[in-house]
Design a protein around this motif. Structure first.
Motif, PDB file in Angstrom:
ATOM      1  N   GLY A  74       6.173   4.987  -8.195  1.00 20.89           N
ATOM      2  CA  GLY A  74       5.255   5.999  -7.709  1.00 20.89           C
ATOM      3  C   GLY A  74       4.125   5.388  -6.906  1.00 20.89           C
ATOM      4  N   GLU A  75       3.088   6.164  -6.687  1.00 19.85           N
ATOM      5  CA  GLU A  75       1.899   5.681  -5.990  1.00 19.85           C
ATOM      6  C   GLU A  75       0.701   5.724  -6.926  1.00 19.85           C
ATOM      7  OE1 GLU A  75       2.920   6.615  -1.328  1.00 19.85           O
ATOM      8  OE2 GLU A  75       1.666   8.058  -2.417  1.00 19.85           O
ATOM      9  N   THR A  76      -0.370   5.043  -6.503  1.00 18.35           N
ATOM     10  CA  THR A  76      -1.547   4.884  -7.342  1.00 18.35           C
ATOM     11  C   THR A  76      -2.709   5.713  -6.782  1.00 18.35           C
ATOM     12  OG1 THR A  76      -0.866   2.631  -7.889  1.00 18.35           O
ATOM     13  CG2 THR A  76      -3.161   3.225  -8.342  1.00 18.35           C
ATOM     14  N   LEU A  77      -3.280   6.552  -7.618  1.00 18.35           N
ATOM     15  CA  LEU A  77      -4.448   7.340  -7.230  1.00 18.35           C
ATOM     16  C   LEU A  77      -5.673   6.433  -7.155  1.00 18.35           C
ATOM     17  CD1 LEU A  77      -5.675  10.187  -6.699  1.00 18.35           C
ATOM     18  CD2 LEU A  77      -6.095  10.314  -9.175  1.00 18.35           C
ATOM     19  N   LEU A  78      -6.357   6.459  -6.024  1.00 18.00           N
ATOM     20  CA  LEU A  78      -7.517   5.609  -5.817  1.00 18.00           C
ATOM     21  C   LEU A  78      -8.800   6.332  -6.232  1.00 18.00           C
ATOM     22  CD1 LEU A  78      -6.607   4.155  -2.303  1.00 18.00           C
ATOM     23  CD2 LEU A  78      -6.452   2.984  -4.513  1.00 18.00           C
ATOM     24  N   PRO A  79      -9.861   5.574  -6.529  1.00 19.81           N
ATOM     25  CA  PRO A  79     -11.159   6.203  -6.836  1.00 19.81           C
ATOM     26  C   PRO A  79     -11.676   6.985  -5.622  1.00 19.81           C
ATOM     27  CG  PRO A  79     -11.160   3.857  -7.392  1.00 19.81           C
ATOM     28  CD  PRO A  79      -9.910   4.112  -6.605  1.00 19.81           C
ATOM     29  N   PHE A  80     -12.487   7.991  -5.903  1.00 19.83           N
ATOM     30  CA  PHE A  80     -13.110   8.758  -4.811  1.00 19.83           C
ATOM     31  C   PHE A  80     -14.621   8.660  -4.937  1.00 19.83           C
ATOM     32  CE2 PHE A  80     -15.020  12.503  -2.931  1.00 19.83           C
ATOM     33  CZ  PHE A  80     -14.431  12.495  -1.667  1.00 19.83           C
ATOM     34  N   PRO A  81     -15.267   8.301  -3.846  1.00 15.79           N
ATOM     35  CA  PRO A  81     -14.704   7.882  -2.561  1.00 15.79           C
ATOM     36  C   PRO A  81     -14.056   6.503  -2.674  1.00 15.79           C
ATOM     37  CG  PRO A  81     -17.070   7.553  -2.569  1.00 15.79           C
ATOM     38  CD  PRO A  81     -16.744   8.252  -3.856  1.00 15.79           C
ATOM     39  N   VAL A  82     -13.144   6.195  -1.768  1.00 16.36           N
ATOM     40  CA  VAL A  82     -12.458   4.911  -1.808  1.00 16.36           C
ATOM     41  C   VAL A  82     -13.459   3.799  -1.480  1.00 16.36           C
ATOM     42  CG1 VAL A  82     -10.622   3.519  -0.804  1.00 16.36           C
ATOM     43  CG2 VAL A  82     -10.278   5.979  -1.142  1.00 16.36           C
ATOM     44  N   PRO A  83     -13.610   2.814  -2.359  1.00 17.24           N
ATOM     45  CA  PRO A  83     -14.568   1.730  -2.114  1.00 17.24           C
ATOM     46  C   PRO A  83     -14.271   0.978  -0.812  1.00 17.24           C
ATOM     47  CG  PRO A  83     -13.815   1.700  -4.392  1.00 17.24           C
ATOM     48  CD  PRO A  83     -12.944   2.679  -3.668  1.00 17.24           C
ATOM     49  N   GLU A  84     -15.314   0.457  -0.194  1.00 19.34           N
ATOM     50  CA  GLU A  84     -15.166  -0.234   1.078  1.00 19.34           C
ATOM     51  C   GLU A  84     -14.296  -1.474   0.964  1.00 19.34           C
ATOM     52  OE1 GLU A  84     -18.966  -1.101   2.707  1.00 19.34           O
ATOM     53  OE2 GLU A  84     -19.521   1.014   3.035  1.00 19.34           O
ATOM     54  N   GLN A  85     -14.250  -2.105  -0.208  1.00 19.83           N
ATOM     55  CA  GLN A  85     -13.486  -3.345  -0.347  1.00 19.83           C
ATOM     56  C   GLN A  85     -11.980  -3.115  -0.465  1.00 19.83           C
ATOM     57  OE1 GLN A  85     -15.708  -2.153  -2.539  1.00 19.83           O
ATOM     58  NE2 GLN A  85     -15.238  -2.725  -4.665  1.00 19.83           N
ATOM     59  N   PHE A  86     -11.564  -1.846  -0.479  1.00 23.00           N
ATOM     60  CA  PHE A  86     -10.123  -1.562  -0.541  1.00 23.00           C
ATOM     61  C   PHE A  86      -9.430  -2.047   0.717  1.00 23.00           C
ATOM     62  CE2 PHE A  86      -6.587   1.295   0.625  1.00 23.00           C
ATOM     63  CZ  PHE A  86      -5.717   0.980  -0.414  1.00 23.00           C
ATOM     64  N   GLU A  87      -8.356  -2.824   0.537  1.00 24.98           N
ATOM     65  CA  GLU A  87      -7.531  -3.300   1.646  1.00 24.98           C
ATOM     66  C   GLU A  87      -6.066  -3.241   1.244  1.00 24.98           C
ATOM     67  OE1 GLU A  87      -8.566  -7.084   3.182  1.00 24.98           O
ATOM     68  OE2 GLU A  87     -10.715  -6.683   3.286  1.00 24.98           O
ATOM     69  N   GLN A  88      -5.353  -2.300   1.770  1.00 27.25           N
ATOM     70  CA  GLN A  88      -3.900  -2.207   1.662  1.00 27.25           C
ATOM     71  C   GLN A  88      -3.373  -1.807   0.291  1.00 27.25           C
ATOM     72  OE1 GLN A  88      -1.431  -5.356   3.224  1.00 27.25           O
ATOM     73  NE2 GLN A  88      -1.325  -4.157   5.085  1.00 27.25           N
ATOM     74  N   HIS A  89      -3.819  -2.466  -0.787  1.00 28.27           N
ATOM     75  CA  HIS A  89      -3.209  -2.181  -2.086  1.00 28.27           C
ATOM     76  C   HIS A  89      -4.270  -2.124  -3.178  1.00 28.27           C
ATOM     77  CE1 HIS A  89      -3.458  -6.433  -3.472  1.00 28.27           C
ATOM     78  NE2 HIS A  89      -3.270  -6.708  -2.194  1.00 28.27           N
TER      79      HIS A  89
END
Length: 379
Positions: A74-89
């Motif tokens: 499946g896919e992974t639900l990200l925090p909201f708002p998506v943190p700036e340090q998020f990159e690709q995975h």
């Protein structure tokens, strides 16, 4: 006396250094050297909708250098708002996609990538086969080298089922096992199956059972998917298992079965009787063996403690080991699955950081250190 004391001190120091080195290397053994590959950084291009990231990449199969099948949990639900340090995975946010099950969303479980890491075909029409799973779900994806139709086999360990699809994904041809019903009734009921492998005469092997409480057997089907027999049982004796995790087939009728929980590989050999295999040997010394590729005259395995690629000959002797770093951006927590295409590129699926990476051979590297595509008999 002083000379003896100096020698004793030297030996103690040498022993201490050796112990420290061994501790640094964990359970790694044999010749240990650098990786023969370079990582193609950020190769797997994200495609999820905003707010989601890859899930655990549990299964990979390179049908060609331009068509790599990916099986993800499946896919992974990200925090909201998506943190700036998020990159690709999700791993870049410190999220372990295997452990954070509350973030798992059963969508885009199967797809294919081209040579550049771009999605070429989403098999989301089959997401319902993974939906509502309380466990890890899909585990392996394989294609037989002897099948002219190139049917795609997908193992769903949580639901105790195996699905066989047409190569393009338009048809679900066969289902083995009854959803969420474990048992030991031929292939009508399975108990958390883990892998499939294929013999040159068309027979199919199914590894059924991931823990000591499961079936711990390998099923033999004929080329028409009819049940022939099975071998293996729970235990620590010759040819027994505590938890089969992956299968590989090699020349001379050899069959290699990773006993992940038993920390060993059981080696078998086929016989003239299509219903019977003989136990050959057990290779101990692993920590948590994950996946296997068998070549013409050797075996490659991914193992944990530390995470590494291990190369052995057919007698179980260690030929070479290279360690996989934990640190991002190129590191892994576990290489749950790996596959090699016909150009010699390798792909490793990370079940915890959550993504797949592409590895290309380093320039002028010794070819003996490279993993070849899985062995297949000449047709």
């Amino acid at each position: 006396m002083r000379q003896i004391n100096r020698i004793a001190l030297f030996l103690v120091t040498l022993l201490g250094t050796a112990i420290a080195y061994a501790q640094d290397q964990g359970n790694a053994r044999g010749p240990i050297g650098p990786s023969p590959y370079n990582v193609v950084r950020a190769w797997h291009n994200p495609f999820a909708k905003q707010g989601f990231a890859f899930g655990g990449n549990s299964g990979l199969f390179a049908e060609s250098p331009n068509r790599i099948f990916v099986l993800q949990r499946g896919e992974t639900l990200l925090p909201f708002p998506v943190p700036e340090q998020f990159e690709q995975h999700a791993g870049t946010l410190g999220i372990n996609v295997l452990q954070r099950t509350e973030l798992r969303t059963w969508q885009n479980c199967m797809y294919t990538l081209d040579a550049n890491g771009e999605v070429t075909d989403l098999w989301n029409q089959w997401d319902f086969l993974c939906a509502d799973s309380e466990g890890p779900g899909p585990h392996r994806i394989r294609i037989s080298p002897y099948d002219p139709e190139k049917k795609v086999w997908v193992v769903n360990e949580t639901f105790s089922q195996i699905y066989v699809f047409s190569n393009g994904g338009s048809k679900l041809i066969k289902i083995f096992g009854e959803k969420n019903v474990t048992g030991r009734d031929g292939v009508n009921h399975l108990s958390h199956p883990q892998d499939v492998a294929f013999l040159p005469d068309g027979r199919v092997l199914i590894a059924d059972g991931t823990s000591a409480a499961d079936n711990n057997r390998i099923i033999i089907l004929d080329k028409d998917f009819n049940y022939l027999s099975e071998f293996g049982s729970a235990g620590e004796g010759p040819g027994q298992f505590k938890g089969i995790h992956a299968l590989g087939v090699g020349p001379g009728g050899r069959v290699f079965a990773l006993d992940r929980t038993g920390n060993r590989i059981n080696v078998f050999r086929t016989t003239n009787d299509p219903k019977k295999v003989d136990f050959v040997d057990s290779w101990d010394g692993f920590t948590l063996a994950l996946d296997i590729i068998v070549n013409e005259d050797d075996v490659w395995v991914t193992d944990l403690g530390p995470l590494r690629f291990v190369n052995l000959d057919f007698e179980g002797n260690y030929k070479y080991t290279w360690l996989v770093p934990l640190e991002l951006p190129d590191g892994y927590i576990e290489v749950h699955t790996f596959t090699v295409d016909s150009d010699g590129n390798m792909y490793g699926g990370d079940n915890q950081y959550g993504r797949t990476q592409k590895f290309v051979p380093k320039a002028n590297v010794d070819p003996e250190l490279l993993i070849q595509p899985p062995w297949a008999a000449n047709q």
